[in-house]
Scaffold this motif. Structure first.
Motif, PDB file in Angstrom:
ATOM      1  N   PHE A   1      51.472  54.968  31.224  1.00  0.00           N
ATOM      2  CA  PHE A   1      52.562  53.991  31.249  1.00  0.00           C
ATOM      3  C   PHE A   1      52.054  52.679  31.834  1.00  0.00           C
ATOM      4  CE2 PHE A   1      56.211  52.059  33.530  1.00  0.00           C
ATOM      5  CZ  PHE A   1      56.920  51.666  32.405  1.00  0.00           C
ATOM      6  N   SER A   2      51.980  51.639  31.005  1.00  0.00           N
ATOM      7  CA  SER A   2      51.369  50.381  31.436  1.00  0.00           C
ATOM      8  C   SER A   2      52.213  49.155  31.115  1.00  0.00           C
ATOM      9  CB  SER A   2      50.000  50.223  30.769  1.00  0.00           C
ATOM     10  OG  SER A   2      50.147  50.156  29.352  1.00  0.00           O
ATOM     11  N   ALA A   3      53.430  49.338  30.633  1.00  0.00           N
ATOM     12  CA  ALA A   3      54.233  48.196  30.195  1.00  0.00           C
ATOM     13  C   ALA A   3      54.435  47.165  31.302  1.00  0.00           C
ATOM     14  CB  ALA A   3      55.593  48.676  29.675  1.00  0.00           C
ATOM     15  N   THR A   4      54.614  47.638  32.524  1.00  0.00           N
ATOM     16  CA  THR A   4      54.970  46.753  33.636  1.00  0.00           C
ATOM     17  C   THR A   4      53.860  45.764  33.981  1.00  0.00           C
ATOM     18  OG1 THR A   4      56.347  48.531  34.530  1.00  0.00           O
ATOM     19  CG2 THR A   4      55.773  46.734  36.030  1.00  0.00           C
ATOM     20  N   ASN A   5      52.614  46.228  34.023  1.00  0.00           N
ATOM     21  CA  ASN A   5      51.523  45.396  34.544  1.00  0.00           C
ATOM     22  C   ASN A   5      50.452  45.049  33.524  1.00  0.00           C
ATOM     23  OD1 ASN A   5      50.295  47.884  34.300  1.00  0.00           O
ATOM     24  ND2 ASN A   5      49.690  48.079  36.450  1.00  0.00           N
ATOM     25  N   THR A   6      50.714  45.282  32.237  1.00  0.00           N
ATOM     26  CA  THR A   6      49.691  45.055  31.218  1.00  0.00           C
ATOM     27  C   THR A   6      49.138  43.634  31.226  1.00  0.00           C
ATOM     28  OG1 THR A   6      49.990  46.788  29.555  1.00  0.00           O
ATOM     29  CG2 THR A   6      49.546  44.605  28.727  1.00  0.00           C
ATOM     30  N   MET A   7      49.984  42.625  31.273  1.00  0.00           N
ATOM     31  CA  MET A   7      49.485  41.255  31.165  1.00  0.00           C
ATOM     32  C   MET A   7      48.644  40.869  32.378  1.00  0.00           C
ATOM     33  SD  MET A   7      50.185  40.415  28.161  1.00  0.00           S
ATOM     34  CE  MET A   7      49.427  38.795  28.323  1.00  0.00           C
ATOM     35  N   SER A   8      49.004  41.340  33.549  1.00  0.00           N
ATOM     36  CA  SER A   8      48.173  41.106  34.729  1.00  0.00           C
ATOM     37  C   SER A   8      46.818  41.797  34.587  1.00  0.00           C
ATOM     38  CB  SER A   8      48.877  41.597  35.993  1.00  0.00           C
ATOM     39  OG  SER A   8      50.023  40.838  36.277  1.00  0.00           O
ATOM     40  N   CYS A   9      46.836  43.024  34.089  1.00  0.00           N
ATOM     41  CA  CYS A   9      45.585  43.757  33.866  1.00  0.00           C
ATOM     42  C   CYS A   9      44.694  43.020  32.869  1.00  0.00           C
ATOM     43  CB  CYS A   9      45.882  45.156  33.339  1.00  0.00           C
ATOM     44  SG  CYS A   9      46.604  46.314  34.517  1.00  0.00           S
ATOM     45  N   LEU A  10      45.287  42.589  31.764  1.00  0.00           N
ATOM     46  CA  LEU A  10      44.494  41.954  30.715  1.00  0.00           C
ATOM     47  C   LEU A  10      43.925  40.615  31.178  1.00  0.00           C
ATOM     48  CD1 LEU A  10      46.602  42.726  27.525  1.00  0.00           C
ATOM     49  CD2 LEU A  10      44.457  43.803  28.245  1.00  0.00           C
ATOM     50  N   ALA A  11      44.697  39.845  31.937  1.00  0.00           N
ATOM     51  CA  ALA A  11      44.174  38.583  32.446  1.00  0.00           C
ATOM     52  C   ALA A  11      42.944  38.829  33.309  1.00  0.00           C
ATOM     53  CB  ALA A  11      45.256  37.839  33.235  1.00  0.00           C
ATOM     54  N   HIS A  12      42.989  39.851  34.152  1.00  0.00           N
ATOM     55  CA  HIS A  12      41.831  40.212  34.977  1.00  0.00           C
ATOM     56  C   HIS A  12      40.641  40.581  34.100  1.00  0.00           C
ATOM     57  CE1 HIS A  12      39.817  42.168  38.521  1.00  0.00           C
ATOM     58  NE2 HIS A  12      39.208  42.789  37.523  1.00  0.00           N
ATOM     59  N   VAL A  13      40.870  41.444  33.119  1.00  0.00           N
ATOM     60  CA  VAL A  13      39.797  41.934  32.253  1.00  0.00           C
ATOM     61  C   VAL A  13      39.167  40.784  31.469  1.00  0.00           C
ATOM     62  CG1 VAL A  13      39.359  43.303  30.175  1.00  0.00           C
ATOM     63  CG2 VAL A  13      40.657  44.294  32.072  1.00  0.00           C
ATOM     64  N   PHE A  14      39.991  39.927  30.888  1.00  0.00           N
ATOM     65  CA  PHE A  14      39.463  38.830  30.086  1.00  0.00           C
ATOM     66  C   PHE A  14      38.773  37.790  30.971  1.00  0.00           C
ATOM     67  CE2 PHE A  14      41.569  40.863  26.734  1.00  0.00           C
ATOM     68  CZ  PHE A  14      41.319  40.212  25.528  1.00  0.00           C
ATOM     69  N   GLU A  15      39.306  37.538  32.167  1.00  0.00           N
ATOM     70  CA  GLU A  15      38.632  36.620  33.078  1.00  0.00           C
ATOM     71  C   GLU A  15      37.268  37.173  33.471  1.00  0.00           C
ATOM     72  OE1 GLU A  15      39.562  34.278  37.251  1.00  0.00           O
ATOM     73  OE2 GLU A  15      40.160  36.385  37.064  1.00  0.00           O
ATOM     74  N   ASP A  16      37.220  38.457  33.766  1.00  0.00           N
ATOM     75  CA  ASP A  16      35.971  39.093  34.174  1.00  0.00           C
ATOM     76  C   ASP A  16      34.915  39.006  33.073  1.00  0.00           C
ATOM     77  OD1 ASP A  16      34.690  40.518  36.351  1.00  0.00           O
ATOM     78  OD2 ASP A  16      34.645  42.260  35.021  1.00  0.00           O
ATOM     79  N   ALA A  17      35.379  39.004  31.815  1.00  0.00           N
ATOM     80  CA  ALA A  17      34.471  38.905  30.668  1.00  0.00           C
ATOM     81  C   ALA A  17      34.165  37.454  30.296  1.00  0.00           C
ATOM     82  CB  ALA A  17      35.073  39.636  29.467  1.00  0.00           C
ATOM     83  N   GLY A  18      34.717  36.498  31.047  1.00  0.00           N
ATOM     84  CA  GLY A  18      34.521  35.098  30.717  1.00  0.00           C
ATOM     85  C   GLY A  18      35.214  34.705  29.426  1.00  0.00           C
ATOM     86  N   ALA A  19      36.351  35.350  29.136  1.00  0.00           N
ATOM     87  CA  ALA A  19      37.012  35.156  27.839  1.00  0.00           C
ATOM     88  C   ALA A  19      38.503  34.886  27.978  1.00  0.00           C
ATOM     89  CB  ALA A  19      36.776  36.383  26.963  1.00  0.00           C
ATOM     90  N   LEU A  20      38.929  34.246  29.053  1.00  0.00           N
ATOM     91  CA  LEU A  20      40.354  33.952  29.201  1.00  0.00           C
ATOM     92  C   LEU A  20      40.888  33.134  28.029  1.00  0.00           C
ATOM     93  CD1 LEU A  20      41.209  33.095  32.923  1.00  0.00           C
ATOM     94  CD2 LEU A  20      42.309  34.808  31.458  1.00  0.00           C
ATOM     95  N   ASP A  21      40.010  32.341  27.420  1.00  0.00           N
ATOM     96  CA  ASP A  21      40.443  31.527  26.281  1.00  0.00           C
ATOM     97  C   ASP A  21      40.724  32.357  25.040  1.00  0.00           C
ATOM     98  OD1 ASP A  21      37.655  32.093  26.165  1.00  0.00           O
ATOM     99  OD2 ASP A  21      37.373  30.504  24.693  1.00  0.00           O
ATOM    100  N   LYS A  22      40.352  33.638  25.068  1.00  0.00           N
ATOM    101  CA  LYS A  22      40.608  34.530  23.931  1.00  0.00           C
ATOM    102  C   LYS A  22      41.812  35.438  24.156  1.00  0.00           C
ATOM    103  CE  LYS A  22      36.892  33.423  21.474  1.00  0.00           C
ATOM    104  NZ  LYS A  22      36.145  32.566  22.411  1.00  0.00           N
ATOM    105  N   LEU A  23      42.417  35.375  25.346  1.00  0.00           N
ATOM    106  CA  LEU A  23      43.537  36.273  25.662  1.00  0.00           C
ATOM    107  C   LEU A  23      44.717  36.036  24.735  1.00  0.00           C
ATOM    108  CD1 LEU A  23      44.772  38.439  27.518  1.00  0.00           C
ATOM    109  CD2 LEU A  23      45.504  36.587  29.037  1.00  0.00           C
ATOM    110  N   GLU A  24      45.035  34.787  24.453  1.00  0.00           N
ATOM    111  CA  GLU A  24      46.178  34.484  23.601  1.00  0.00           C
ATOM    112  C   GLU A  24      45.998  35.043  22.197  1.00  0.00           C
ATOM    113  OE1 GLU A  24      49.082  30.722  22.977  1.00  0.00           O
ATOM    114  OE2 GLU A  24      46.978  30.361  22.457  1.00  0.00           O
ATOM    115  N   ALA A  25      44.800  34.950  21.651  1.00  0.00           N
ATOM    116  CA  ALA A  25      44.556  35.491  20.315  1.00  0.00           C
ATOM    117  C   ALA A  25      44.807  36.992  20.292  1.00  0.00           C
ATOM    118  CB  ALA A  25      43.127  35.180  19.870  1.00  0.00           C
TER     119      ALA A  25
END
Length: 346
Positions: A267-291
Motif C-alpha cells: 500500500f503506497s498511495a499515501t506517500n508515492t509522490m514523496s518516494c518518487l521525488a527522492h528516487v528521481f532526485e537520487d538518480a539526478g533525474a528530477l526533470d524526468k519525474l513529470e514525464a
C-alpha cells in the motif's frame, strides 16, 4: 536552500481501491495527489461486464471526498466467458478505459482469470478493432516455473505470440519487475508500454527476505534481484514514453498480511509522490519525474494531460503515518527505508 518542483497533476495507471469500508478509507489517499487512476477490477465477485463497471464507478463516486479533482478510470476483468460486444459497447460509452488480463491464479482474486488464451482471442480481436487497450498481469502460473522467472516466461509464451497474432491490440505490461521486461518493451515501436510501481523502484528481494521475512514488502510480481531494480530505475528515469507510473497500491489489513499465508500487496498511495521525488532526485533525474508520472501515461492512452498541478517542496522529513486505519482494520503504509523529505502540495 529550498527546492521546489511543480509538475502536472499525476495519474496512477494501476490502482486497487477495493470496495466497501476499505474503499472509503483508501480513496482519499489517492485523490489527494492524483488526477486519475486506472481502477483494478479484481473484486469478489470481479467486474466482468459494462454494468458491473458502471455500478462500481457509482460506489467510488459515492465515496469520493467532496471537491476532489479525481476521475476513476474503470476496467473489465477478462474471463473466458467475456462478451466482446459488451466490452466494445462499454468502451464506446465511456464506461471503461481498458480490459485486464489476469492469468488464472496469478495474484489476489485472480481465480476467474484466463487459462486458455485461444478462448479469448475473439474478444482481443474485437478490442483491437475498437481501440480498447489490454492491461496484462505479466506472469505465467505454471507450478514448475520458478516464481522469479514467471515474468520472463510470460513474455515468451503469452505476450510475444499475442502481439504477433493481434498486432493492432494496444498492450500495457503492468508492474514490470525485470530487465527482461524492460528490454522487451524497448524493442517495440508501437502498441506496447509498461507501468512501473513505486516499490519496485526501491526494494529488491533482499528487502523481503534478509533478516527475517518482511510481509509488508511481499507483492506480486515479487521483487527481484538488484540488477532488475536498477533496470527499472533506468527505464523510469529515462524519459522514455513507453514507461509510466502504475503504483499497484494494494491495501490489505495487517492481519491478512501477517499470517502463515499472507496476502500479496504493497500500500503506497499515501506517500508515492514523496518516494518518487527522492528516487528521481537520487538518480539526478528530477526533470524526468513529470514525464513518468504525468505525461507518458495520458499520451499512450490517448487522453489529455491533467490541467492542474502539484508542487513538491524539499524540507524536513514528512511525518506520514505508519498505518491507515480503516473500517476493516489497520493497513500498513509502504516504508521506503529512508526519510521522505519531499512534501506534496496539491
Amino acid at each position: 536552500m529550498t527546492q521546489t518542483l511543480t509538475i502536472r497533476r499525476p495519474d496512477d495507471w494501476h490502482l486497487h481501491l477495493r470496495d466497501g469500508a476499505m474503499l472509503q478509507a483508501v480513496l482519499p489517499e489517492t485523490t489527494r495527489h492524483f488526477g486519475r487512476a486506472i481502477v483494478m477490477p479484481n473484486l469478489v465477485p470481479p467486474v466482468v461486464t459494462g454494468a458491473d463497471a458502471a455500478a462500481y464507478r457509482a460506489r467510488i463516486d459515492a465515496a469520493m471526498p467532496e471537491g476532489a479533482p479525481f476521475e476513476p478510470l474503470m476496467m473489465l476483468y477478462l474471463t473466458e466467458e467475456t462478451d466482446g460486444a459488451d466490452v466494445v459497447a462499454a468502451h464506446k460509452a465511456g464506461i471503461i478505459t481498458a480490459v485486464k488480463l489476469y492469468p488464472a491464479g496469478a495474484t489476489t482474486n485472480s481465480a476467474s482469470g484466463v487459462r486458455d488464451m485461444a478462448k479469448v482471442r475473439p474478444v482481443l480481436e474485437a478490442m483491437a478493432e475498437a481501440g480498447v487497450p489490454l492491461c496484462c498481469h505479466g506472469e505465467v502460473t505454471d507450478a514448475e516455473i520458478d516464481i522469479f522467472d514467471r515474468e520472463a516466461v510470460f513474455i515468451d509464451r503469452v505476450l510475444e505470440p499475442l502481439r504477433r497474432d493481434v498486432p493492432e491490440l494496444k498492450v500495457i505490461m503492468e508492474h514490470v519487475t525485470t530487465r527482461d521486461a524492460v528490454d522487451y518493451v524497448q524493442t517495440a515501436d508501437r502498441n506496447l508500454a509498461a507501468t512501473i510501481t513505486t516499490h519496485h523502484l526501491i526494494i529488491n528481494r533482499n528487502h523481503i527476505l534478509v533478516g527475517g521475512i518482511k510481509p509488508h514488502y511481499y507483492c506480486l510480481p515479487v521483487a527481484k534481484r538488484e540488477e532488475h531494480r536498477k533496470a527499472l530505475m533506468a527505464a523510469a528515469t529515462s524519459g522514455d514514453a513507453r514507461f509510466f507510473l502504475g503504483t499497484d497500491s494494494a491495501p490489505h489489513t495487517d492481519p491478512n498480511k501477517e499470517q502463515a499465508c499472507g496476502c500479496a500487496g504493497v500500500f503506497s498511495a499515501t506517500n508515492t509522490m514523496s518516494c518518487l521525488a527522492h528516487v528521481f532526485e537520487d538518480a539526478g533525474a528530477l526533470d524526468k519525474l513529470e514525464a513518468f508520472t504525468s505525461l507518458n501515461g495520458p499520451a499512450y492512452y490517448g487522453l489529455p494531460v491533467n490541467e492542474g498541478t502539484i508542487t513538491l517542496t524539499k524540507g524536513d522529513p514528512v511525518a506520514y503515518p505508519d498505518k491507515l486505519m480503516t473500517g476493516e482494520g489497520p493497513v500498513t503504509l509502504f516504508d521506503p527505508g529512508f526519510p521522505l523529505l519531499w512534501h506534496v502540495e496539491a
